[in-house]
Design a protein around this motif. Structure first.
Motif, PDB file in Angstrom:
ATOM      1  N   HIS A 170       8.252  36.307  85.491  1.00  0.00           N
ATOM      2  CA  HIS A 170       8.342  34.869  85.226  1.00  0.00           C
ATOM      3  C   HIS A 170       9.626  34.278  85.779  1.00  0.00           C
ATOM      4  N   VAL A 171       9.691  32.955  85.755  1.00  0.00           N
ATOM      5  CA  VAL A 171      10.909  32.268  86.190  1.00  0.00           C
ATOM      6  C   VAL A 171      11.882  32.278  85.000  1.00  0.00           C
ATOM      7  N   ASP A 172      13.073  32.798  85.233  1.00  0.00           N
ATOM      8  CA  ASP A 172      14.042  32.968  84.156  1.00  0.00           C
ATOM      9  C   ASP A 172      15.334  32.216  84.486  1.00  0.00           C
ATOM     10  N   HIS A 209       6.139  34.207  91.533  1.00  0.00           N
ATOM     11  CA  HIS A 209       5.178  33.936  90.464  1.00  0.00           C
ATOM     12  C   HIS A 209       3.886  33.342  91.018  1.00  0.00           C
TER      13      HIS A 209
ATOM     14  N   GLU B  21       5.000  29.070  83.680  1.00  0.00           N
ATOM     15  CA  GLU B  21       5.842  29.824  84.624  1.00  0.00           C
ATOM     16  C   GLU B  21       7.148  30.304  84.015  1.00  0.00           C
ATOM     17  N   GLY B  22       7.603  29.628  82.972  1.00  0.00           N
ATOM     18  CA  GLY B  22       8.862  30.028  82.356  1.00  0.00           C
ATOM     19  C   GLY B  22       9.427  28.936  81.472  1.00  0.00           C
TER      20      GLY B  22
END
Lengths: 373, 114
Positions: A170-172, A209, B21-22
């Motif tokens: 995921h985007v973190d 992603h 997505e986050g």
């Protein structure tokens, strides 16, 4: 007088004789030592061969740097990956490696974690040469590998080493903050913000992603690693995913869709004969401009070139499928082997733009603040 | 005049485009912070100033989803946004130009779809 000369000659001869005896003894000792060493080596080799008889032995290239020696490292990575797919035990013979860079270690690490999480045995030795052995040891590479990995969404490999590695699907965004703070301490000796590096992280994580696997979102891991060089006041970032890569992702765009039209439109507007020339056009925003008929606004992978141009990052390299781009020097090459995925490398140094950790608050000039309601 | 400082009211680490997505996505920012603030500014005939400074940095998708989404999803007209929104971005001045472009694109896409 004659007796005197005779005495001198005898003394000299005696000295010479003694020297010869000493030399002979030394030679004998060296010979004995060498033969015992040979036997030790052969014993070790014998033990090694017995212990790892059913391991596939693979030698990394002598120059184990993904950026500098991309073709050979991709060849090696592909062999390692083949072992993983066949579930073969693997022994990596670092012994003859003369130069190691962290970028290549990160790529290897991201594959070996899969071996660990799938219970496939692997092992390796150290380079004979002092310098690459020291790099390998200080990287914490083998410490990571002794950990037991499970198949999961994210990994943090943050041993007391010079490479700090994180992986996720995921985007973190908060991870970027931590990494940038650590990096700014190395580079500027204080906490600073780097919006350029944060944007690079966000664009790359989102890219993995959404595009790493055709038709599936959030299926592939990205791996992000930062290696610190305090003496040179810089931090090197390596980002890798083992997705389909830029060109396979583009090829998969469905005809009739907005982006599916690129195959028809690009040759009408631009001349390119291979993927290297196409990647250059993509990074210059020409693909976006051609498909959307609008100026390019820095989205996705090509946005990284804008960060380089704004001096927010330095020394940008991109390796994807059969292309290697040295973006700073405008060199785009076709590779001998195909890298299934996307690898991005850049540097943050003292000359790059950054902001103070504290920022001037603009609230005082306003009568009303939405945040207080 | 009202100020909306993203670093204070939302997050110092704005994230991706969508919630799937986050964390701290543009979609979440638009739904929970930006759209209510813009609607209120329009209703009260006020100027809403959005301050982008003080964060770790923005991804392009976050900005596009938050601002383009005002036209696309919240059905607020481009003209109303031009009238009631102002921007501050001293740390990353290029963000303002990008956002104005996202608003134009969102409007054009809606017109093309009609």
């Amino acid at each position: 007088m004659r007796a005197y000369i005779k005495r001198i000659i005898a003394k000299k001869a005696n000295k010479q004789w003694k020297r010869k005896l000493k030399w002979k003894a030394g030679k004998k000792q060296k010979k004995r030592y060498k033969s015992s060493l040979d036997s030790l080596h052969s014993q070790l080799n014998h033990t090694y061969n017995i212990q790892h008889a059913n391991f596939v032995k693979i030698r990394p290239p002598k120059n184990f740097s993904f950026v500098a020696n991309s073709n050979e490292v991709i060849g090696f990575i592909n062999k390692v990956f083949e072992c993983f797919l066949k579930r073969q035990k693997l022994f990596i013979r670092f012994r003859e490696v003369e130069h190691i860079e962290y970028d290549a270690l990160v790529v290897l690490l991201s594959i070996l974690v899969r071996f660990s999480s799938h219970n496939i045995q692997f092992n390796g030795d150290f380079p004979v040469k002092r310098l690459p052995a020291a790099v390998l040891k200080s990287s914490g590479f083998f410490e990571y590998l002794y950990e037991k990995f499970m198949i999961r969404d994210s990994y943090v490999l943050n041993a007391k080493s010079r490479i700090h590695t994180h992986a996720s699907k995921h985007v973190d965004p908060s991870l970027g903050k931590t990494i940038i703070r650590d990096s700014s301490e190395t580079i500027w000796g204080e906490n600073r913000r780097s919006q350029g590096v944060q944007r690079a992280f966000l664009e790359l994580m989102q890219n993995t992603h959404n595009h790493a696997e055709i038709g599936k979102e959030g299926d592939k891991h990205w791996w992000l690693s930062a290696s610190h060089s305090k003496s040179k006041k810089k931090v090197l970032f390596s980002f890798v995913d083992f997705g389909v890569g830029v060109f396979k992702s583009l090829d998969s765009k469905k005809e009739g869709s907005k982006w599916g039209a690129w195959k028809k439109l690009m040759p009408q507007k631009h001349k390119y004969s291979n993927n290297a020339e196409l990647l250059k056009l993509i990074l210059n925003g020409e693909l976006h401009k051609t498909v959307t008929d609008k100026p390019y606004r820095g989205k996705g992978l090509p946005g990284l070139k804008l960060l380089l141009e704004r001096n927010q990052i330095s020394n940008l390299y991109i390796i994807t499928n059969d292309v290697k781009a040295d973006v700073k020097n405008d060199i785009y090459n076709i590779l001998d082997s195909n890298f299934s995925g996307t690898f991005v490398f850049w540097e943050l140094n003292e000359q790059n733009l950054s902001c103070n950790d504290t920022f001037k608050d603009s609230e005082s000039i306003f009568n009303d603040s939405w945040s207080e309601k | 005049m009202t100020l909306l400082k993203i670093a204070k009211v939302f997050s110092t680490t704005p994230g991706p485009r969508s919630e799937s997505e986050g964390p701290f996505s543009g979609q979440l920012f638009r739904k929970t912070v930006l759209a209510p603030a813009v609607t209120k500014a329009i209703e009260q005939n006020e100027i809403l100033t959005i301050d982008f400074d003080g964060t770790e940095g923005y991804g392009t998708s976050f900005l596009e989803e938050a601002f383009g989404g005002l036209i696309r999803n919240e059905k607020i007209s481009h003209a109303a946004l031009n009238k009631h929104l102002q921007y501050i971005s001293k740390e990353e001045p290029y963000l303002i130009e990008d956002i104005l472009e996202y608003l134009c694109d969102a409007e054009k896409n809606i017109e093309q779809a009609k």
